[in-house]
Write a protein that holds these residues in place. Structure first.
Motif, PDB file in Angstrom:
ATOM      1  N   ALA A 139     -44.877  17.590   4.532  1.00 42.27           N
ATOM      2  CA  ALA A 139     -44.939  16.142   3.631  1.00 42.27           C
ATOM      3  C   ALA A 139     -43.676  15.671   3.892  1.00 42.27           C
ATOM      4  O   ALA A 139     -43.541  14.373   3.507  1.00 42.27           O
ATOM      5  CB  ALA A 139     -45.370  16.524   2.423  1.00 42.27           C
ATOM      6  N   HIS A 140     -42.770  16.261   4.303  1.00 41.01           N
ATOM      7  CA  HIS A 140     -41.356  15.462   4.387  1.00 41.01           C
ATOM      8  C   HIS A 140     -40.777  15.441   5.871  1.00 41.01           C
ATOM      9  O   HIS A 140     -39.635  15.326   6.023  1.00 41.01           O
ATOM     10  CB  HIS A 140     -40.260  16.378   3.464  1.00 41.01           C
ATOM     11  N   HIS A 180     -29.792  17.552   8.537  1.00 38.63           N
ATOM     12  CA  HIS A 180     -29.884  18.886   8.922  1.00 38.63           C
ATOM     13  C   HIS A 180     -30.152  18.780  10.615  1.00 38.63           C
ATOM     14  O   HIS A 180     -29.478  19.615  11.383  1.00 38.63           O
ATOM     15  CB  HIS A 180     -30.835  19.589   8.204  1.00 38.63           C
ATOM     16  N   LEU A 181     -31.173  17.832  10.942  1.00 36.26           N
ATOM     17  CA  LEU A 181     -31.075  17.690  12.444  1.00 36.26           C
ATOM     18  C   LEU A 181     -29.970  17.319  13.059  1.00 36.26           C
ATOM     19  O   LEU A 181     -29.761  17.862  14.199  1.00 36.26           O
ATOM     20  CB  LEU A 181     -32.296  16.588  12.545  1.00 36.26           C
ATOM     21  N   ARG A 182     -29.269  16.485  12.611  1.00 32.76           N
ATOM     22  CA  ARG A 182     -27.957  16.330  13.385  1.00 32.76           C
ATOM     23  C   ARG A 182     -27.132  17.341  13.676  1.00 32.76           C
ATOM     24  O   ARG A 182     -26.460  17.634  14.535  1.00 32.76           O
ATOM     25  CB  ARG A 182     -27.191  15.001  12.523  1.00 32.76           C
ATOM     26  N   ARG A 183     -26.943  18.012  12.634  1.00 31.88           N
ATOM     27  CA  ARG A 183     -26.070  19.446  12.537  1.00 31.88           C
ATOM     28  C   ARG A 183     -26.669  20.207  13.427  1.00 31.88           C
ATOM     29  O   ARG A 183     -25.948  20.969  14.280  1.00 31.88           O
ATOM     30  CB  ARG A 183     -26.027  19.842  11.261  1.00 31.88           C
ATOM     31  N   ALA A 188     -37.333  13.306   5.661  1.00 27.03           N
ATOM     32  CA  ALA A 188     -36.613  13.144   4.289  1.00 27.03           C
ATOM     33  C   ALA A 188     -35.103  13.200   4.823  1.00 27.03           C
ATOM     34  O   ALA A 188     -34.507  13.404   5.843  1.00 27.03           O
ATOM     35  CB  ALA A 188     -36.840  14.444   3.614  1.00 27.03           C
ATOM     36  N   PRO A 189     -34.321  12.210   4.020  1.00 22.43           N
ATOM     37  CA  PRO A 189     -32.904  12.130   4.207  1.00 22.43           C
ATOM     38  C   PRO A 189     -32.088  13.460   4.516  1.00 22.43           C
ATOM     39  O   PRO A 189     -31.186  13.539   5.451  1.00 22.43           O
ATOM     40  CB  PRO A 189     -32.267  11.590   2.977  1.00 22.43           C
ATOM     41  N   GLU A 190     -32.253  14.477   3.722  1.00 22.17           N
ATOM     42  CA  GLU A 190     -31.761  15.872   3.970  1.00 22.17           C
ATOM     43  C   GLU A 190     -31.795  16.325   5.134  1.00 22.17           C
ATOM     44  O   GLU A 190     -31.006  17.156   5.836  1.00 22.17           O
ATOM     45  CB  GLU A 190     -31.859  16.797   2.853  1.00 22.17           C
TER      46      GLU A 190
END
Length: 496
Positions: free
Chosen positions: A241-242, A284-287, A278-280
């Motif tokens: 869902a996120h 996390h994807l970028r990291r 979701a923003p978080e």
């Protein structure tokens, strides 16, 4: 074909005094075409012999009863085809060496009328989220294409830039910088044949056998095929869902030991579930991509269609200069119509150079006329005005469909559907997992074509389907709901 066989009275230079040619003003064929065919027929039957001069254009126009421009156009066409010759200061005569192939008088043979076969009503097909081509500004686009074609021919331009028309690239850079928060220049834009063309171009230019691309699951299967066509392997990461499960992505990247080349995501309206990343998870994807040296491939296929609240900016708009490389893919086909194949890629200069080189090897360039025409629509504000009108229409259709679902006891008992903040489709889940196949079969009997959610999976099944609402007028959406109610009511009675 000597002069003795002709019955057209002639004057000096074997120029005929009059022409007995009759054109049909009611015919669907233009008069200049009729005149060209008539002249060729006279040449072929010997009434106009090689070397015979035609009357002047004004004289011929008066004799035939047409505007002089019609005569000039017909004569120019036959000169180009080789039936006539224009001699400076002397006039126009029948060519001494006639063409072997009769081009000017060729007319397609009328096909036999097809036999009438009784057929049932045409099926109503539910797409996966396409725009309504009936409301597209096709007249404005057609006029812009005619102007672009004339300008291109007059300037005598040959092949263009493999990256696409520089005018549209300049206009698009300003468009996305203003509307989507990006910061790019014309040199960072490559035009493609739709977003699928953009993904295929990226795959061929940037991937090699042995590379791995992580993709969303369920997700956009045509993108997976583009990556696999380039020889890369695809690893499927679940979506909830996120959005993309970045914890699972990180675990997969760790196991791949440096083989992860790219991560393909649809963060704005995840395809097919419509959820937003979701923003978080964006952070996390970028990291993850920075740590493992992977490229973020962001497919922002329907950014213009955001209805509620403030749309999230693309990942590319908030990427740090020293962060992981990001390739932004988008399409103008969703703004106009699927038949208008025009997409684009925005990437760093080094990536653009590889994309250009690959594009040049594939087909040298895109559709220059279409690209210049679309640039004109954007510069004139026509495309932006159409987008605003389309948003108003599509949000009304979304709300109508959701209201029908909520008001119908049968549909409410069978379906679960979140209200998407934007996009052109709903992700409809069924409460009864085993009922999907029955619904699809019964709907097909009612001439309604639905695609099961399993087409968006690499494995397994899902009790859901994607229901595109944008391409259907309110009356069509009402008919769709009525068909679904009938199909589901029969199923419920059978179950009891």
């Amino acid at each position: 074909m000597g002069g003795a066989r002709t019955n057209i009275p002639r004057g000096p230079d074997r120029r005929p005094w009059r022409f007995d040619l009759a054109l049909d003003p009611t015919a669907a064929v233009p008069r200049q075409t009729q005149l060209a065919r008539a002249l060729v027929a006279e040449i072929q039957r010997g009434r106009l012999a090689p070397g015979a001069f035609l009357p002047g254009s004004r004289t011929l126009a008066a004799q035939v009863g047409v505007n002089r421009k019609v005569v000039v156009a017909a004569v120019d066409e036959l000169v180009a085809q080789g039936w006539l010759e224009a001699l400076p200061a002397r006039g126009v005569r029948v060519a001494m060496n006639l063409p072997r192939s009769p081009v000017g008088d060729v007319q397609a043979r009328r096909a036999e009328a097809p036999r009438i076969v009784e057929r049932g009503p045409a099926p109503l097909r539910i797409g996966d989220g396409v725009p309504d081509a009936r409301i597209a500004p096709v007249d404005a686009l057609a006029r812009a294409q005619r102007r672009a074609l004339r300008a291109h021919v007059r300037t005598g331009q040959g092949y263009g830039d493999p990256a696409g028309d520089p005018v549209l690239r300049e206009v698009l850079a300003g468009f996305v910088n203003q509307a989507r928060g990006l910061s790019c220049s014309r040199d960072e834009v490559v035009l493609t044949s739709g977003s699928q063309g953009a993904l295929s171009l990226f795959a061929l230019a940037m991937l090699k056998p042995g590379d791995v691309v992580a993709v969303e699951h369920p997700g956009y299967a045509p993108a997976w095929r583009a990556f696999e066509l380039a020889g890369a392997a695809v690893v499927h990461v679940d979506v909830d869902a996120h959005g993309l499960r970045t914890d699972l992505l990180e675990a997969a990247a760790r196991k791949l030991r440096g083989r992860l080349k790219a991560v393909y995501v649809t963060p704005h309206h995840q395809y097919p579930t419509t959820v937003a990343l979701a923003p978080e998870r964006r952070m996390h994807l970028r990291r993850i991509c920075e740590q493992y040296g992977a490229i973020v491939v962001e497919d922002d296929y329907d950014y213009e269609y955001h209805f509620d609240g403030t749309p999230l900016l693309p990942l590319s708009a908030t990427a740090a200069p020293d962060g992981p490389p990001c390739v932004y893919v988008a399409s103008l086909s969703k703004l106009l119509a699927p038949a208008v194949r025009l997409g684009y890629v925005i990437a760093a200069p080094a990536t653009v150079a590889r994309l250009r080189a690959t594009r040049e090897s594939l087909d040298r360039q895109g559709d220059v006329v279409l690209e210049r025409a679309v640039a004109e629509l954007i510069e004139d504000g026509e495309l932006q005005r159409h987008a605003r009108r389309a948003r108003q229409i599509y949000v009304q259709r979304r709300d109508l469909l959701l209201q029908r679902f909520a008001a119908s006891p049968t549909l409410a008992a069978s379906f679960a559907c979140e209200r998407p903040s934007g996009g052109l489709a709903l992700w409809v889940r069924m409460h009864s997992p085993g009922a999907v196949d029955q619904l699809l079969t019964r709907a097909r009997r009612e001439h309604l074509e639905l695609a099961p959610g399993s087409v968006h999976l690499a494995r397994g099944e899902v009790a859901a389907f994607r229901l595109g609402f944008a391409a259907h007028a309110p009356a069509e959406l009402t008919a769709i709901c009525e068909i679904l109610e009938r199909c589901l009511s029969r199923r419920l009675r059978t179950a009891r």
